[in-house]
Write a protein that holds these residues in place. Sequence first.
Motif, PDB file in Angstrom:
ATOM      1  N   THR A  21      25.747  21.950  53.663  1.00 51.27           N
ATOM      2  CA  THR A  21      26.317  21.236  52.517  1.00 51.27           C
ATOM      3  C   THR A  21      25.241  20.442  51.796  1.00 51.27           C
ATOM      4  O   THR A  21      25.174  20.431  50.556  1.00 51.27           O
ATOM      5  CB  THR A  21      27.442  20.296  52.984  1.00 51.27           C
ATOM      6  N   ALA A  22      24.381  19.782  52.566  1.00 48.15           N
ATOM      7  CA  ALA A  22      23.299  18.999  51.966  1.00 48.15           C
ATOM      8  C   ALA A  22      22.319  19.897  51.224  1.00 48.15           C
ATOM      9  O   ALA A  22      21.821  19.535  50.147  1.00 48.15           O
ATOM     10  CB  ALA A  22      22.574  18.202  53.046  1.00 48.15           C
ATOM     11  N   LEU A  23      22.018  21.054  51.780  1.00 48.86           N
ATOM     12  CA  LEU A  23      21.099  21.977  51.117  1.00 48.86           C
ATOM     13  C   LEU A  23      21.673  22.491  49.799  1.00 48.86           C
ATOM     14  O   LEU A  23      20.956  22.601  48.798  1.00 48.86           O
ATOM     15  CB  LEU A  23      20.780  23.157  52.038  1.00 48.86           C
ATOM     16  N   LEU A  24      22.967  22.788  49.795  1.00 50.21           N
ATOM     17  CA  LEU A  24      23.596  23.240  48.555  1.00 50.21           C
ATOM     18  C   LEU A  24      23.599  22.122  47.511  1.00 50.21           C
ATOM     19  O   LEU A  24      23.326  22.360  46.330  1.00 50.21           O
ATOM     20  CB  LEU A  24      25.025  23.704  48.839  1.00 50.21           C
ATOM     21  N   ALA A  25      23.881  20.898  47.960  1.00 54.37           N
ATOM     22  CA  ALA A  25      23.844  19.756  47.041  1.00 54.37           C
ATOM     23  C   ALA A  25      22.439  19.549  46.490  1.00 54.37           C
ATOM     24  O   ALA A  25      22.255  19.252  45.297  1.00 54.37           O
ATOM     25  CB  ALA A  25      24.329  18.495  47.762  1.00 54.37           C
ATOM     26  N   ALA A  26      21.429  19.697  47.348  1.00 53.29           N
ATOM     27  CA  ALA A  26      20.051  19.543  46.902  1.00 53.29           C
ATOM     28  C   ALA A  26      19.655  20.624  45.904  1.00 53.29           C
ATOM     29  O   ALA A  26      18.927  20.370  44.944  1.00 53.29           O
ATOM     30  CB  ALA A  26      19.107  19.571  48.110  1.00 53.29           C
ATOM     31  N   LEU A 140      30.505  17.278  47.497  1.00 52.38           N
ATOM     32  CA  LEU A 140      29.848  18.468  46.941  1.00 52.38           C
ATOM     33  C   LEU A 140      30.645  19.024  45.764  1.00 52.38           C
ATOM     34  O   LEU A 140      30.065  19.452  44.752  1.00 52.38           O
ATOM     35  CB  LEU A 140      29.694  19.529  48.034  1.00 52.38           C
ATOM     36  N   THR A 141      31.972  18.996  45.865  1.00 56.48           N
ATOM     37  CA  THR A 141      32.808  19.488  44.766  1.00 56.48           C
ATOM     38  C   THR A 141      32.603  18.645  43.510  1.00 56.48           C
ATOM     39  O   THR A 141      32.424  19.182  42.408  1.00 56.48           O
ATOM     40  CB  THR A 141      34.289  19.473  45.177  1.00 56.48           C
ATOM     41  N   SER A 142      32.617  17.329  43.666  1.00 60.87           N
ATOM     42  CA  SER A 142      32.409  16.456  42.505  1.00 60.87           C
ATOM     43  C   SER A 142      31.007  16.612  41.948  1.00 60.87           C
ATOM     44  O   SER A 142      30.797  16.556  40.726  1.00 60.87           O
ATOM     45  CB  SER A 142      32.670  14.996  42.893  1.00 60.87           C
ATOM     46  N   LEU A 143      30.033  16.841  42.834  1.00 58.67           N
ATOM     47  CA  LEU A 143      28.662  17.051  42.384  1.00 58.67           C
ATOM     48  C   LEU A 143      28.550  18.327  41.550  1.00 58.67           C
ATOM     49  O   LEU A 143      27.884  18.347  40.512  1.00 58.67           O
ATOM     50  CB  LEU A 143      27.736  17.104  43.603  1.00 58.67           C
ATOM     51  N   LEU A 144      29.209  19.380  42.008  1.00 61.64           N
ATOM     52  CA  LEU A 144      29.173  20.643  41.271  1.00 61.64           C
ATOM     53  C   LEU A 144      29.824  20.502  39.891  1.00 61.64           C
ATOM     54  O   LEU A 144      29.291  21.001  38.891  1.00 61.64           O
ATOM     55  CB  LEU A 144      29.890  21.732  42.079  1.00 61.64           C
ATOM     56  N   ILE A 145      30.939  19.789  39.840  1.00 60.65           N
ATOM     57  CA  ILE A 145      31.621  19.596  38.560  1.00 60.65           C
ATOM     58  C   ILE A 145      30.731  18.802  37.606  1.00 60.65           C
ATOM     59  O   ILE A 145      30.578  19.151  36.422  1.00 60.65           O
ATOM     60  CB  ILE A 145      32.968  18.881  38.772  1.00 60.65           C
ATOM     61  N   ALA A 146      30.138  17.718  38.116  1.00 57.02           N
ATOM     62  CA  ALA A 146      29.271  16.897  37.274  1.00 57.02           C
ATOM     63  C   ALA A 146      28.051  17.686  36.798  1.00 57.02           C
ATOM     64  O   ALA A 146      27.634  17.568  35.635  1.00 57.02           O
ATOM     65  CB  ALA A 146      28.817  15.658  38.051  1.00 57.02           C
ATOM     66  N   ALA A 147      27.488  18.509  37.681  1.00 57.35           N
ATOM     67  CA  ALA A 147      26.323  19.314  37.299  1.00 57.35           C
ATOM     68  C   ALA A 147      26.672  20.322  36.214  1.00 57.35           C
ATOM     69  O   ALA A 147      25.908  20.516  35.260  1.00 57.35           O
ATOM     70  CB  ALA A 147      25.762  20.027  38.528  1.00 57.35           C
TER      71      ALA A 147
END
Length: 307
Positions: A21-26, A140-147
């Motif tokens: 999960t951290a790698l995908l976020a990174a 991670l979901t919120s990070l993907l949406i924001a990105a």
Amino acid sequence: MDKLFDFDLTMELLGFDFVQTALLAAAVLGLVAGTLGPLIVMRRMSFAVHGTAELAFTGAAAALLLGVGVGYGALAGAVVAALLLGLLGGRESDRDSVIGVILAFGLGLGVLLLWYYPGRASNKFGILVGQIVAIEPTDLTSLLIAAVVVLVVLAVVYRPLLFSSVDPTVAAARGVPGGLLAPLFAVLIGVATALGVQIVGALLVVALMVTPAAAAARVTASPLRATVLAVVFAELAALGGIVLSLAPGAPVSFFVTAISFTIYLVCRIVEYARAKVRRTAGANDSEAVEPVSAASAEPATPRQGTR
């Protein structure tokens, strides 16, 4: 430190869900940071990124104190900082002083909020230097949406934003709305900065937002190539930093900044080597042209007429 380069332990940890999960976020953060980075460098907003990160830290500290998601607090703080920078620092002569004021206030308020927080010290430390174990699938979901939002908005305004970054005077004369683009771009920076708080921490998020783009600018003048290189450099730093931090259990921010700085130094060396080659080639060309010029400057010997 004896497990700093433990390959077996690193491979074992890579199998855990929280690491993946951290790698995908990174990877997402590297894409966003690398895309925004060249524009940040062109617009000379590196200090603004640092100031925005301080209020992202303040928002994260407030969220920690209130018991809500740290990512949401960081996002709120970063957006507030971006709006303040866009509204108060409209004139270039005022920008540095406004950033300094906001940076100092945000850092001081964040320290106070952390002092009030009764929980574990590791949570406080994680806001400053990153804590990959704190990244949940919901984060991670919120990070993907924001990105996605940042990249879509950037794609819409990229051409006028690039124009106003390269030549703001001509862009204003052509009708480009610089007064609207500046705060909008500041908000995009704020959102991207907030994404990096849990990964590399509020203090060192500039390592991904600025350093890869600054390195790319050393080896190419093309905005497109600079963006591609900045994304590649940011991905190497973000993903490589997490992988190297697994075995020792050290803060990921050190490895991210170390990789970013190494890439920057390599690009500086490449730039210096290219400049040296160009100077040498220019000197050789001058030496080759000089004798020809001297010969052509000599007066021609008059020919004697034939009888």
